[in-house]
Design an enzyme around this catalytic site. Sequence first.
Site, PDB file in Angstrom:
ATOM      1  N   ARG A  55     -54.471 -33.587 -16.635  1.00  0.00           N
ATOM      2  CA  ARG A  55     -53.163 -33.636 -16.329  1.00  0.00           C
ATOM      3  C   ARG A  55     -52.829 -34.835 -15.489  1.00  0.00           C
ATOM      4  O   ARG A  55     -51.463 -34.912 -15.034  1.00  0.00           O
ATOM      5  CB  ARG A  55     -52.807 -32.169 -15.393  1.00  0.00           C
ATOM      6  CG  ARG A  55     -52.082 -31.270 -16.006  1.00  0.00           C
ATOM      7  CD  ARG A  55     -52.233 -30.105 -15.149  1.00  0.00           C
ATOM      8  NE  ARG A  55     -51.077 -29.236 -15.568  1.00  0.00           N
ATOM      9  CZ  ARG A  55     -51.465 -27.676 -15.797  1.00  0.00           C
ATOM     10  NH1 ARG A  55     -52.347 -27.459 -16.306  1.00  0.00           N
ATOM     11  NH2 ARG A  55     -50.134 -27.130 -15.968  1.00  0.00           N
ATOM     12  N   ARG A 104     -43.187 -27.459 -11.091  1.00  0.00           N
ATOM     13  CA  ARG A 104     -44.167 -27.517 -12.174  1.00  0.00           C
ATOM     14  C   ARG A 104     -43.893 -28.706 -13.055  1.00  0.00           C
ATOM     15  O   ARG A 104     -44.606 -29.618 -13.425  1.00  0.00           O
ATOM     16  CB  ARG A 104     -44.583 -26.421 -12.765  1.00  0.00           C
ATOM     17  CG  ARG A 104     -45.396 -25.612 -11.976  1.00  0.00           C
ATOM     18  CD  ARG A 104     -45.335 -24.069 -12.401  1.00  0.00           C
ATOM     19  NE  ARG A 104     -46.150 -23.995 -13.863  1.00  0.00           N
ATOM     20  CZ  ARG A 104     -45.681 -23.032 -14.552  1.00  0.00           C
ATOM     21  NH1 ARG A 104     -44.959 -21.943 -14.076  1.00  0.00           N
ATOM     22  NH2 ARG A 104     -46.465 -22.658 -15.643  1.00  0.00           N
ATOM     23  N   ARG A 135     -47.438 -13.962 -13.042  1.00  0.00           N
ATOM     24  CA  ARG A 135     -47.328 -15.303 -12.549  1.00  0.00           C
ATOM     25  C   ARG A 135     -46.620 -15.476 -11.403  1.00  0.00           C
ATOM     26  O   ARG A 135     -45.482 -15.944 -11.714  1.00  0.00           O
ATOM     27  CB  ARG A 135     -47.945 -16.353 -13.722  1.00  0.00           C
ATOM     28  CG  ARG A 135     -49.087 -16.098 -14.359  1.00  0.00           C
ATOM     29  CD  ARG A 135     -49.356 -17.275 -15.350  1.00  0.00           C
ATOM     30  NE  ARG A 135     -49.028 -18.707 -14.878  1.00  0.00           N
ATOM     31  CZ  ARG A 135     -49.205 -19.870 -15.536  1.00  0.00           C
ATOM     32  NH1 ARG A 135     -49.502 -19.652 -16.813  1.00  0.00           N
ATOM     33  NH2 ARG A 135     -49.089 -20.929 -15.114  1.00  0.00           N
ATOM     34  N   LYS A 140     -48.867 -23.937 -25.346  1.00  0.00           N
ATOM     35  CA  LYS A 140     -50.428 -24.290 -25.672  1.00  0.00           C
ATOM     36  C   LYS A 140     -51.416 -22.998 -25.927  1.00  0.00           C
ATOM     37  O   LYS A 140     -52.325 -22.980 -26.616  1.00  0.00           O
ATOM     38  CB  LYS A 140     -50.790 -25.322 -24.255  1.00  0.00           C
ATOM     39  CG  LYS A 140     -50.099 -26.544 -24.169  1.00  0.00           C
ATOM     40  CD  LYS A 140     -50.551 -27.265 -23.359  1.00  0.00           C
ATOM     41  CE  LYS A 140     -50.440 -27.040 -21.559  1.00  0.00           C
ATOM     42  NZ  LYS A 140     -49.232 -26.846 -21.106  1.00  0.00           N
ATOM     43  N   ARG A 173     -41.157 -15.399 -19.412  1.00  0.00           N
ATOM     44  CA  ARG A 173     -42.655 -15.102 -19.322  1.00  0.00           C
ATOM     45  C   ARG A 173     -43.073 -14.535 -18.014  1.00  0.00           C
ATOM     46  O   ARG A 173     -43.727 -13.352 -18.053  1.00  0.00           O
ATOM     47  CB  ARG A 173     -43.471 -16.145 -19.632  1.00  0.00           C
ATOM     48  CG  ARG A 173     -44.951 -15.904 -19.601  1.00  0.00           C
ATOM     49  CD  ARG A 173     -45.721 -17.197 -20.025  1.00  0.00           C
ATOM     50  NE  ARG A 173     -46.007 -18.110 -18.788  1.00  0.00           N
ATOM     51  CZ  ARG A 173     -46.578 -19.342 -19.197  1.00  0.00           C
ATOM     52  NH1 ARG A 173     -46.954 -19.859 -20.149  1.00  0.00           N
ATOM     53  NH2 ARG A 173     -46.672 -20.136 -18.217  1.00  0.00           N
TER      54      ARG A 173
HETATM   55  P1  AMP Z   1     -51.126 -23.777 -16.303  1.00  0.00           P
HETATM   56  O1  AMP Z   1     -51.646 -22.225 -16.733  1.00  0.00           O
HETATM   57  O2  AMP Z   1     -52.097 -24.755 -17.345  1.00  0.00           O
HETATM   58  O3  AMP Z   1     -49.828 -23.734 -16.628  1.00  0.00           O
HETATM   59  O4  AMP Z   1     -51.532 -24.021 -14.997  1.00  0.00           O
HETATM   60  C1  AMP Z   1     -51.161 -23.503 -13.840  1.00  0.00           C
HETATM   61  C2  AMP Z   1     -51.376 -24.046 -12.540  1.00  0.00           C
HETATM   62  O5  AMP Z   1     -52.935 -24.435 -12.229  1.00  0.00           O
HETATM   63  C3  AMP Z   1     -50.954 -25.539 -12.331  1.00  0.00           C
HETATM   64  O6  AMP Z   1     -49.703 -25.650 -12.100  1.00  0.00           O
HETATM   65  C4  AMP Z   1     -51.942 -26.106 -11.532  1.00  0.00           C
HETATM   66  O7  AMP Z   1     -51.590 -25.811 -10.214  1.00  0.00           O
HETATM   67  C5  AMP Z   1     -53.073 -25.696 -11.794  1.00  0.00           C
HETATM   68  N1  AMP Z   1     -53.939 -26.522 -12.669  1.00  0.00           N
HETATM   69  C6  AMP Z   1     -54.127 -26.191 -13.826  1.00  0.00           C
HETATM   70  N2  AMP Z   1     -54.689 -27.352 -14.673  1.00  0.00           N
HETATM   71  C7  AMP Z   1     -54.842 -28.292 -13.775  1.00  0.00           C
HETATM   72  C8  AMP Z   1     -55.315 -29.653 -13.817  1.00  0.00           C
HETATM   73  N3  AMP Z   1     -55.956 -30.079 -14.894  1.00  0.00           N
HETATM   74  N4  AMP Z   1     -55.120 -30.070 -12.662  1.00  0.00           N
HETATM   75  C9  AMP Z   1     -54.754 -29.647 -11.551  1.00  0.00           C
HETATM   76  N5  AMP Z   1     -54.202 -28.567 -11.473  1.00  0.00           N
HETATM   77  C10 AMP Z   1     -54.108 -27.637 -12.818  1.00  0.00           C
END
Ligand code: AMP
Length: 368
Positions: free
Chosen positions: A267, A324, A312, A192, A306
């Site tokens: 989400r 996740r 991360r 994404k 990654r």
């Molecule tokens: P991402 O970078 O999108 O993979 O997000 C990494 C982490 O950020 C996720 O595993 C959640 O812990 C938190 N996070 C990101 N977006 C959301 C969301 N919309 N709702 C809840 N937690 C989020």
Amino acid sequence: MIQLHDLFFEEFISATQISQAVNGVVVRINDDYKGRKPVFLTVLNGAFFFASDIIRKFDGNCEMSFIKVASYKGTQSTGNISTVMGVEPSLKGRDVIIVEDIVDSGNTIEAIIKILQQEEVNSYKIATMFYKPLAFTKNYPIDYVGMEIENDFIVGYGLDYDGLGRNLNTIYKLKPRKMKNIVLFGPPGAGKGTQADVLKEKYNLKHISTGDVFRYNIKNETELGMLAKSFMNKGDLVPDEVTIDMLKTEVDKNVDANGFIFDGFPRTNSQAKALDEFLAEKGEGINGMVALEVAEDLLVARLLKRGETSGRPDDQDESKIRNRFNEYETKTAVLKEYYQEQNKYFGVDGVGSIEDITERLCEVIDGL
Ligand code: AMP
């Protein structure tokens, strides 16, 4: 601004302007029909407000009749009109004033004129509250016009959008949506972020990645960062209230944007609802959810790879990655149905070269 069904409308013509236009029509009709006894033939449903206003101000004796016609479903463009409720009693030999709310293409009035000719009326004239000269395709004269308008879609003062809006005293017109808002969807590691970087340039959209915003806050040790950190590092979702508030703040920082690419948001179901409501308050909405579809096995390997360079913590440990996915499967995947119900879900094969995937995404986004 008001909402009727799925659309937004803004104030266009005030009640005062309407009544001035009505009075203008009344003066002329009173003048033309002095000493005669016309029949006002009101075209239902929309014209009943206008008819009631002009007929009550008619100086002298008159009668009233009503007609209801409808375009054949699906063949509106051919102008096929059917009579739902015909004229009763006969109008033979009468002086008829057809009362319409709006004359657009002119098909309805043309059909009514034919009926009146068959009825052998003595004379007929046409009074309409609104007239769209740009849309009018006929050559008969419109005798009394309250107001000319351009090709706007309007509601109020008897006019409706799919049944609603007739009761409004003010005329509202359809508010064009200005933004293109895309939810970029897919499981963790689907690509994404990579695609959003390309798409935001191409479509001049503001990219909001909730994950990036959280990481920025963690790095800068803000209050929000402190709050999110423990959830994120385990691979759990951050609680909805926190995430929704943050998202709203990010959107409000960019009110002049052409639109947004939402990446990693919504989400959960309640995030999706909150987003719809929040955008609706601004007269905007989501154009579509574009989903990158990739099999999970491929993704775990991608994320671990990654993790070697991303720094991360949630990328570096397979159990966190699995968590996740678990969060995704149990809370996020249902959003496919949420957007499918609104006919806004578009799945795209997320396996292939970055360029190929971009191309597939663009094909969908161009149509939104
Ligand atoms: P991402 O970078 O999108 O993979 O997000 C990494 C982490 O950020 C996720 O595993 C959640 O812990 C938190 N996070 C990101 N977006 C959301 C969301 N919309 N709702 C809840 N937690 C989020």
